[in-house]
Design a protein around this motif. Sequence first.
Motif, short mmCIF file in Angstrom:
data_model
loop_
_atom_site.label_atom_id
_atom_site.label_comp_id
_atom_site.label_asym_id
_atom_site.label_seq_id
_atom_site.Cartn_x
_atom_site.Cartn_y
_atom_site.Cartn_z
N LEU A 67 71.36 32.10 7.39
CA LEU A 67 71.64 32.21 5.96
C LEU A 67 71.51 30.85 5.27
CD1 LEU A 67 72.41 34.15 3.73
CD2 LEU A 67 74.80 33.65 4.21
N VAL A 68 72.18 29.84 5.80
CA VAL A 68 72.12 28.51 5.19
C VAL A 68 70.72 27.92 5.33
CG1 VAL A 68 73.06 26.16 5.29
CG2 VAL A 68 74.58 28.11 5.55
N GLY A 69 70.07 28.15 6.49
CA GLY A 69 68.72 27.65 6.68
C GLY A 69 67.74 28.26 5.69
N ALA A 70 67.87 29.56 5.46
CA ALA A 70 66.99 30.23 4.49
C ALA A 70 67.25 29.71 3.08
CB ALA A 70 67.19 31.74 4.54
N LEU A 71 68.52 29.48 2.74
CA LEU A 71 68.86 28.96 1.42
C LEU A 71 68.29 27.55 1.23
CD1 LEU A 71 70.40 29.22 -1.26
CD2 LEU A 71 72.38 28.25 -0.10
N LEU A 72 68.43 26.69 2.24
CA LEU A 72 67.89 25.34 2.15
C LEU A 72 66.37 25.37 2.02
CD1 LEU A 72 70.05 23.39 4.75
CD2 LEU A 72 70.12 23.20 2.26
N ALA A 73 65.72 26.23 2.79
CA ALA A 73 64.26 26.33 2.72
C ALA A 73 63.82 26.81 1.34
CB ALA A 73 63.74 27.27 3.80
N TRP A 74 64.51 27.80 0.80
CA TRP A 74 64.15 28.31 -0.52
C TRP A 74 64.35 27.24 -1.59
CZ3 TRP A 74 67.02 29.14 -5.00
CH2 TRP A 74 66.35 29.84 -6.00
N LEU A 75 65.47 26.52 -1.53
CA LEU A 75 65.72 25.45 -2.51
C LEU A 75 64.66 24.36 -2.41
CD1 LEU A 75 69.60 25.08 -2.28
CD2 LEU A 75 68.29 25.93 -4.22
N ALA A 76 64.29 23.99 -1.19
CA ALA A 76 63.29 22.93 -1.01
C ALA A 76 61.92 23.36 -1.53
CB ALA A 76 63.20 22.56 0.47
N VAL A 77 61.52 24.59 -1.25
CA VAL A 77 60.22 25.07 -1.72
C VAL A 77 60.21 25.19 -3.23
CG1 VAL A 77 58.71 27.08 -1.73
CG2 VAL A 77 59.57 26.21 0.41
N THR A 78 61.30 25.66 -3.80
CA THR A 78 61.39 25.78 -5.26
C THR A 78 61.30 24.41 -5.92
OG1 THR A 78 62.73 27.78 -5.03
CG2 THR A 78 62.80 26.66 -7.15
N ALA A 79 62.04 23.44 -5.38
CA ALA A 79 62.01 22.09 -5.95
C ALA A 79 60.62 21.47 -5.80
CB ALA A 79 63.05 21.21 -5.28
N ALA A 80 59.99 21.68 -4.64
CA ALA A 80 58.64 21.12 -4.44
C ALA A 80 57.62 21.76 -5.37
CB ALA A 80 58.22 21.30 -2.98
N SER A 81 57.73 23.07 -5.59
CA SER A 81 56.78 23.72 -6.48
C SER A 81 56.99 23.29 -7.93
CB SER A 81 56.87 25.24 -6.35
OG SER A 81 58.12 25.71 -6.77
N LEU A 82 58.23 23.06 -8.31
CA LEU A 82 58.49 22.56 -9.67
C LEU A 82 57.98 21.13 -9.83
CD1 LEU A 82 62.04 23.99 -10.36
CD2 LEU A 82 59.89 24.71 -11.41
N MET A 83 58.16 20.31 -8.81
CA MET A 83 57.66 18.94 -8.87
C MET A 83 56.13 18.92 -8.92
SD MET A 83 59.95 16.68 -9.17
CE MET A 83 58.98 15.24 -8.78
N HIS A 84 55.50 19.87 -8.23
CA HIS A 84 54.04 19.95 -8.27
C HIS A 84 53.56 20.23 -9.69
CE1 HIS A 84 49.93 21.19 -7.41
NE2 HIS A 84 50.17 22.25 -8.15
N ASP A 85 54.30 21.04 -10.41
CA ASP A 85 53.86 21.45 -11.74
C ASP A 85 54.20 20.45 -12.83
OD1 ASP A 85 52.61 23.74 -10.94
OD2 ASP A 85 54.40 24.98 -11.12
N VAL A 86 54.92 19.37 -12.50
CA VAL A 86 55.18 18.33 -13.49
C VAL A 86 53.84 17.68 -13.83
CG1 VAL A 86 56.25 16.08 -13.87
CG2 VAL A 86 57.55 17.91 -12.78
N GLY A 87 53.52 17.61 -15.07
CA GLY A 87 52.26 17.03 -15.50
C GLY A 87 51.16 18.05 -15.72
N HIS A 88 51.39 19.28 -15.31
CA HIS A 88 50.41 20.34 -15.55
C HIS A 88 50.76 21.06 -16.84
CE1 HIS A 88 48.32 20.24 -11.75
NE2 HIS A 88 49.45 20.31 -11.08
N GLY A 89 49.76 21.50 -17.51
CA GLY A 89 49.99 22.34 -18.67
C GLY A 89 50.21 23.78 -18.23
N PRO A 90 50.65 24.63 -19.14
CA PRO A 90 50.84 26.03 -18.78
C PRO A 90 49.50 26.68 -18.41
CG PRO A 90 51.32 25.69 -21.11
CD PRO A 90 51.03 24.36 -20.51
N PHE A 91 49.52 27.47 -17.36
CA PHE A 91 48.34 28.21 -16.87
C PHE A 91 47.18 27.29 -16.48
CE2 PHE A 91 50.45 30.99 -20.00
CZ PHE A 91 50.92 31.95 -19.12
#
Length: 119
Positions: A67-91
């Motif tokens: 449970l905690v491992g899945a939560l940590l993995a989800w949080l990390a992937v979400t944060a990484a995907s948001l950081m990837h999109d910094v500087g990108h325009g919509p679509f």
Amino acid sequence: MKKWITLALYAAVLLTILIYRHELNALLGDVSLPAGAGLALAFLFAFFPVLPYKLVIGSLGFLYGPLVGALLAWLAVTAASLMHDVGHGPFSHALEGVGGFDHHRRSEEVLQSPEIRQA
């Protein structure tokens, strides 16, 4: 040719893990990594994908429980995907190649604009 090298490397790693599975299990059983450090490592492996992420998820599940491992993995992937999109325009990924649009070039133009340089 590259596919064979990649396949050979994966096979060598899997064979090494299989041979040393008991030693690795004992080593991982003694590890106590704070959850924040696990989250940071998972974020780095998501942002810079040098390993199949399923290995990272499995390691987090082994260290912290499913449970905690899945939560940590989800949080990390979400944060990484948001950081990837910094500087990108919509679509920007969807518009890639339409009318010569290049989202990397557009991001560079935005970062080098006078408004950003003054900030």
